[in-house]
Every structure is written in C-alpha cells, then in structure tokens.
Design an enzyme around this catalytic site. Structure first.
Site, PDB file in Angstrom:
ATOM      1  N   ASP A 121      14.506 -17.267   3.677  1.00  0.00           N
ATOM      2  CA  ASP A 121      13.313 -18.069   3.388  1.00  0.00           C
ATOM      3  C   ASP A 121      12.575 -17.655   2.124  1.00  0.00           C
ATOM      4  O   ASP A 121      11.446 -18.096   1.909  1.00  0.00           O
ATOM      5  CB  ASP A 121      12.350 -17.994   4.573  1.00  0.00           C
ATOM      6  CG  ASP A 121      11.845 -16.584   4.846  1.00  0.00           C
ATOM      7  OD1 ASP A 121      12.566 -15.618   4.514  1.00  0.00           O
ATOM      8  OD2 ASP A 121      10.740 -16.446   5.390  1.00  0.00           O
ATOM      9  N   GLU A 122      13.206 -16.874   1.273  1.00  0.00           N
ATOM     10  CA  GLU A 122      12.455 -16.295   0.158  1.00  0.00           C
ATOM     11  C   GLU A 122      13.400 -16.024  -1.006  1.00  0.00           C
ATOM     12  O   GLU A 122      14.519 -15.560  -0.811  1.00  0.00           O
ATOM     13  CB  GLU A 122      11.816 -14.993   0.651  1.00  0.00           C
ATOM     14  CG  GLU A 122      10.970 -14.250  -0.330  1.00  0.00           C
ATOM     15  CD  GLU A 122      10.429 -12.962   0.278  1.00  0.00           C
ATOM     16  OE1 GLU A 122       9.660 -12.287  -0.415  1.00  0.00           O
ATOM     17  OE2 GLU A 122      10.799 -12.623   1.426  1.00  0.00           O
ATOM     18  N   ASP A 178       8.349 -18.679  -1.244  1.00  0.00           N
ATOM     19  CA  ASP A 178       8.354 -18.109   0.105  1.00  0.00           C
ATOM     20  C   ASP A 178       8.005 -19.224   1.089  1.00  0.00           C
ATOM     21  O   ASP A 178       6.920 -19.804   1.025  1.00  0.00           O
ATOM     22  CB  ASP A 178       7.326 -16.978   0.179  1.00  0.00           C
ATOM     23  CG  ASP A 178       7.465 -16.135   1.437  1.00  0.00           C
ATOM     24  OD1 ASP A 178       8.422 -16.364   2.204  1.00  0.00           O
ATOM     25  OD2 ASP A 178       6.612 -15.256   1.659  1.00  0.00           O
TER      26      ASP A 178
END
Length: 373
Positions: A118-119, A24
């Site tokens: 983003d993860e 993350d």
C-alpha cells in the site's frame, strides 16, 4: 582528524534536486474490506485475528479514533473499542488492488519503489507524460487510484524521500502535502521528534531528557553530542534534522528479507513478557511473509537493549520455511537460547532471509520502515 559533520554533507549540497512522491493508501486493508462489504462502512473495523494471541494487521479510521493501531494485540484493541469488528486478512484481494495501483504509478514513471502493498516512492524528475509538475502528477495519481479502486490515497511531494514520506502523513486521510525546495529544514524544525522515522517511545523519552522535543531542538545539537548519546543512529538524526536525504528511488532492488520489529512503550525483561511479545511479532511478520509469497531458510531474532546496543541471533535450516508453525518454532528456539537476557530490551524483531523468491511487485519495506508500532 575526525570530521565534525557526516562525511557526505558536501556531496549532498552539490547534488541536483529530485522530484519525489510518496503515496500511501489510507487504512488500506481495512478500506478494502469496507469497500467490498457495505455493512462494514462507517464502522470500526480491524483486520486480523480476534483470538488470544491475535494481532491487528490494520485498523479503519473509525477504529483509530478509539486508539486501535496496527500490531496491537487484539485483546487490547477490543478493550479500547468494544464494538470493534474483526475480519480475517484476504491477501489475494489486497494484492490484486496493489497491482492496480502499481499500474497507475507506472503510467507516470518507471521509477517506482514499493515499500509494501500500500505504499511506494516515485521519482518523477522526468515523467512519462511530460507533465513536469510533481504536485500535478500526485494529484492525478490520487484521482486515478480513486477512479479505479474506489479507495483513497494520501501523497507527499518533495525533493527527497525523507521529506516526501513525512509529507504524505501530514494531511491523512485523502490528503496531499508539498514541501518545496528550500522549505525542508523549516518543515522539519517544527516536527515533533516522535515523527522522525526510527524514533520510538524510548528514544523519544531519552531525547526529551536531553532537551530535544522538536526537529529544531535536534538541529541545535552538534554531531559530537549526537554520537556520544546515540551512537550509529547519530548521523541519520543529524541529516534528518536538516531535511537531508540522498537515497535514490530504487525501482529494481533485490529482496533480501521480510520482517518486522516492535518498539515498546516500556522496557521489558521478564521471560513471560518476552515470550508473549514474540508471539505477537510472529503473527504480524508471518502475515507479511504470506503477503510477499516469500520462502526462506534463515530466521533472525533481533533485540535492542536499553543502552541502544543490538543483539541478533540467527538459525538456518536446510529446508524452506514454508509454514507458520515452522517459522514460529524457529523463532521461539532463538529466544529460548538467548534467555536470560543481560538487561531489559526496548525493541524486538524477526526476519526471514536467505530467500528463494518473492513477488517482484511487492518488495519489503526498508529497514527504516519496519517498525510495527
């Protein structure tokens, strides 16, 4: 005769353990803005609109110290942090960084399941470089991301997705946490119930009234008690309290929808409050739709009442919903047709589905990860 535990517990116990990493990025959108504009470094930054109906899409850690959070109305964020600096979203920039990060992941494993820009989850049970240690791979990934993007990432390492995601949040920002086989139940036992994915403020409040404040308290309740009080949510809670999660990392799942939802700290029922909330959700969900390059024909409104029952209303059109005005119009029509609601609600959400296409590099979040607050 009904079983006392979820039906696949024996299957879960018999399954071999996986090596799962959850990565993350730290305050991703805001960190990209601070990286690209040195004048923003070390200052409280919010990505999003600063107008009356604007919503915070992301907040830097400097802003978070004041209580600023994603999906918060911009006027509220500015009140909490008068020196807050708003910058407009630049999804082309975020997507380019996301592609760089994705290439780092795929250097180590083909089994990558992105949840957003983003993860992502990674299954490194068998890694491409033959390193063998999931912890070492997570360390290398974080180093490589920092070298290539000048951004930091946090990672969680464990033997299933549920635990890996909890672990990645444990030592943020720029942290690493490992939950080894045999440690999952103990780790979850000390976890505040609010940390469980899907448990919003109202669910937390109800659990506390029932004497449930930690994972250990939840594990002490049998499945019959949980089903009586939480309905279909019970089986998830039962397994989560024991650190059980069988979901595989899905590298090639097909995008079905893009959306988001908001759980309220207090139930709302008035038409004006519902309309204002809908406008905030329209803002944040449309940013996700733009980020995903998605076009769809069906807009769905979801509300969850105070008794945890759900209601959904959908509207399909012959044309592609390609602009924010069209998406907003359909969303408002759905709400107006549903009013007045029979009781207050604790959650509202919107999704765009019946999709034509999407960026395969950036599938949407799982339903369990869609909460905006």
């Amino acid at each position: 005769m009904a079983k006392d535990t979820p039906s696949d517990d024996m299957e879960e116990a018999a399954m071999g353990l996986r090596k799962i990493i959850h990565v993350d990025m730290d305050a991703f959108f805001a960190s990209v803005e601070q990286r690209d504009n040195p004048e923003l470094r070390g200052k409280p930054v919010a990505v999003g609109g600063s107008g009356g109906r604007g919503v915070v899409a992301a907040a830097s850690y400097e802003a978070r110290k004041f209580g600023v959070r994603s999906a918060m109305p911009s006027v509220t964020a500015k009140r909490l942090c008068p020196d807050l600096i708003f910058v407009r979203s630049r999804f082309d920039a975020y997507k380019e960084v996301s592609r760089q990060i994705r290439r780092v992941f795929e250097h180590h494993t083909p089994h990558v399941e992105p949840l957003s820009l983003d993860e992502a989850y990674l299954d490194v049970t068998e890694d491409r470089l033959g390193i063998g240690s999931a912890t070492r791979i997570a360390e290398l990934i974080r180093q490589e991301i920092k070298a290539k993007t000048q951004l930091t990432a946090s990672a969680g390492v464990s033997y299933n997705k549920f635990l890996a995601k909890l672990a990645s949040d444990q030592n943020k920002p720029d942290g690493l946490c490992v939950i080894r086989p045999g440690e999952g139940a103990q780790f979850v036992a000390g976890m505040p119930i609010r940390r469980f994915h899907g448990v919003g403020p109202k669910a937390e409040e109800k659990m506390k009234r029932l004497g449930i404040e930690t994972g250990a308290d939840l594990a002490a309740k049998d499945i019959a008690f949980l089903r009586a009080n939480f309905g279909s949510f019970a089986d998830y809670l039962y397994r989560a309290a024991r650190g059980i999660d069988l979901r595989p990392v899905r590298a090639h799942r097909v995008r079905k929808s893009v959306g988001g939802e908001r759980t309220f700290s207090e139930d709302i029922s008035s038409g004006s409050a519902l309309r204002e909330t809908l406008e905030n959700i329209i803002e944040i969900v449309w940013e996700r739709i733009e980020s995903a390059n998605a076009r769809g024909r069906t807009v769905t409104l979801k509300v969850k009442f105070t008794d945890f029952q759900n209601m959904t209303r959908a509207k399909s059109v012959a044309h592609w919903v390609e602009d924010k005005a069209d998406f907003a119009r359909l969303s408002r029509e759905l709400l107006e047709e549903a009013l007045p609601l029979p009781m207050p609600i604790r959650l509202m959400g919107l999704t765009l589905s019946n999709l034509e296409r999407g960026d395969e590099d950036e599938p949407p979040r799982d339903d369990a990860q869609l909460s905006l607050l």
